[in-house]
Motif scaffolding. Structure first.
Motif, PDB file in Angstrom:
ATOM      1  N   GLU A 116      38.495  34.082  39.024  1.00 17.00           N
ATOM      2  CA  GLU A 116      38.237  32.679  39.345  1.00 17.00           C
ATOM      3  C   GLU A 116      37.398  32.625  40.616  1.00 17.00           C
ATOM      4  O   GLU A 116      37.652  33.364  41.573  1.00 17.00           O
ATOM      5  N   TYR A 117      36.427  31.737  40.585  1.00 13.95           N
ATOM      6  CA  TYR A 117      35.474  31.622  41.702  1.00 13.95           C
ATOM      7  C   TYR A 117      35.175  30.151  41.927  1.00 13.95           C
ATOM      8  O   TYR A 117      34.860  29.418  40.985  1.00 13.95           O
ATOM      9  N   SER A 144      34.501  37.773  40.948  1.00 13.97           N
ATOM     10  CA  SER A 144      34.727  36.633  40.056  1.00 13.97           C
ATOM     11  C   SER A 144      33.495  35.759  39.890  1.00 13.97           C
ATOM     12  O   SER A 144      33.510  34.834  39.077  1.00 13.97           O
ATOM     13  N   ASN A 145      32.467  36.032  40.651  1.00  7.48           N
ATOM     14  CA  ASN A 145      31.219  35.273  40.557  1.00  7.48           C
ATOM     15  C   ASN A 145      30.414  35.770  39.356  1.00  7.48           C
ATOM     16  O   ASN A 145      29.995  36.931  39.318  1.00  7.48           O
ATOM     17  N   SER A 146      30.206  34.917  38.376  1.00  3.54           N
ATOM     18  CA  SER A 146      29.544  35.346  37.132  1.00  3.54           C
ATOM     19  C   SER A 146      28.095  35.771  37.345  1.00  3.54           C
ATOM     20  O   SER A 146      27.514  36.403  36.460  1.00  3.54           O
ATOM     21  N   THR A 147      27.510  35.471  38.499  1.00  3.25           N
ATOM     22  CA  THR A 147      26.132  35.896  38.774  1.00  3.25           C
ATOM     23  C   THR A 147      26.073  37.260  39.460  1.00  3.25           C
ATOM     24  O   THR A 147      24.984  37.794  39.660  1.00  3.25           O
ATOM     25  N   SER A 148      27.216  37.819  39.797  1.00  3.62           N
ATOM     26  CA  SER A 148      27.253  39.097  40.505  1.00  3.62           C
ATOM     27  C   SER A 148      27.148  40.259  39.527  1.00  3.62           C
ATOM     28  O   SER A 148      27.737  40.225  38.442  1.00  3.62           O
ATOM     29  N   PRO A 149      26.459  41.337  39.901  1.00  2.00           N
ATOM     30  CA  PRO A 149      26.443  42.535  39.048  1.00  2.00           C
ATOM     31  C   PRO A 149      27.814  43.200  38.957  1.00  2.00           C
ATOM     32  O   PRO A 149      28.047  44.012  38.064  1.00  2.00           O
ATOM     33  N   LYS A 150      28.739  42.833  39.840  1.00  2.00           N
ATOM     34  CA  LYS A 150      30.096  43.370  39.819  1.00  2.00           C
ATOM     35  C   LYS A 150      31.068  42.423  39.113  1.00  2.00           C
ATOM     36  O   LYS A 150      32.290  42.610  39.195  1.00  2.00           O
TER      37      LYS A 150
END
Length: 205
Positions: A116-117, A144-150
């Motif tokens: 969750e972000y 939890s950030n959907s734009t992160s490569p992780k």
């Protein structure tokens, strides 16, 4: 329930809840059972938390280790962001690597994760390894950030995870730290069945 929860980990492990807002005041540390990693009967956890997909963790059986900021947030605690995020750490005792071939160590565990972000909280998971008391090396990171490569997505509630760990030549021992941090009213990370393996050097310690 009876005998369904404790905050005391297995012998030699450390449950570091010092990063929980309000800890160790049970009147101001959120839901006290989740002020830090909790070690709970999985079925009881599912029931007392109202499920919300926790029951999908089929690989977890009996007692599992749980960091649950969603449930923790359901009682009063300091809330001035970003000074008061939910940051919890579960630390292993030293693991003997003296007979392991360099670069062959693997960590295997079963995992239930929901991300969750939002503008305030950015639930993040990490695992670090430290060899012979040296600096921590990050070997896993989920964000939890959907734009992160992780980014680790919301279809991750019942998985077996294998992590390659770069144990260096001459390493005699390793300490692993499982962390959930920068969290607030988010979801959870639960783990079970932790196993560390390595290629045998042929020389017994």
């Amino acid at each position: 329930g009876t005998n369904v929860w404790t905050d005391i980990p297995s012998l030699g492990w450390t449950n570091d809840a010092s990063g929980v807002p309000g800890f160790p005041d049970p009147a101001n540390d959120g839901v006290t059972e989740w002020a830090g990693w909790g070690f709970a009967n999985k079925d009881w956890w599912v029931q007392t938390a109202g499920d919300q997909r926790r029951s999908e963790f089929k690989l977890g059986q009996g007692t599992v280790a749980i960091a649950d900021p969603d449930e923790w947030d359901d009682a009063g605690h300091p809330k001035d962001y970003p000074a008061n995020t939910y940051d919890v750490w579960l630390i292993t005792p030293p693991i003997d690597l003296s007979s392991a071939v360099p670069g062959t160590v693997q960590l295997k565990f079963d995992s239930s994760w929901r991300p969750e972000y939002d503008d305030d909280y950015h639930q993040t998971a990490t695992i670090t390894a430290s060899f012979d008391g040296g600096a921590k090396i990050e070997v896993l990171r989920w964000e939890s950030n959907s734009t992160s490569p992780k980014y680790k997505d919301d279809n991750s509630t019942n998985q077996t995870i294998i992590v390659d760990i770069p144990n260096p030549p001459g390493a005699g021992s390793m300490v692993l730290t499982f962390g959930l941090f920068d969290a607030g009213n988010d979801w959870w990370w639960a783990i079970d069945n932790i196993v560390v393996t390595g290629g045998w050097s042929g020389v017994r310690a």
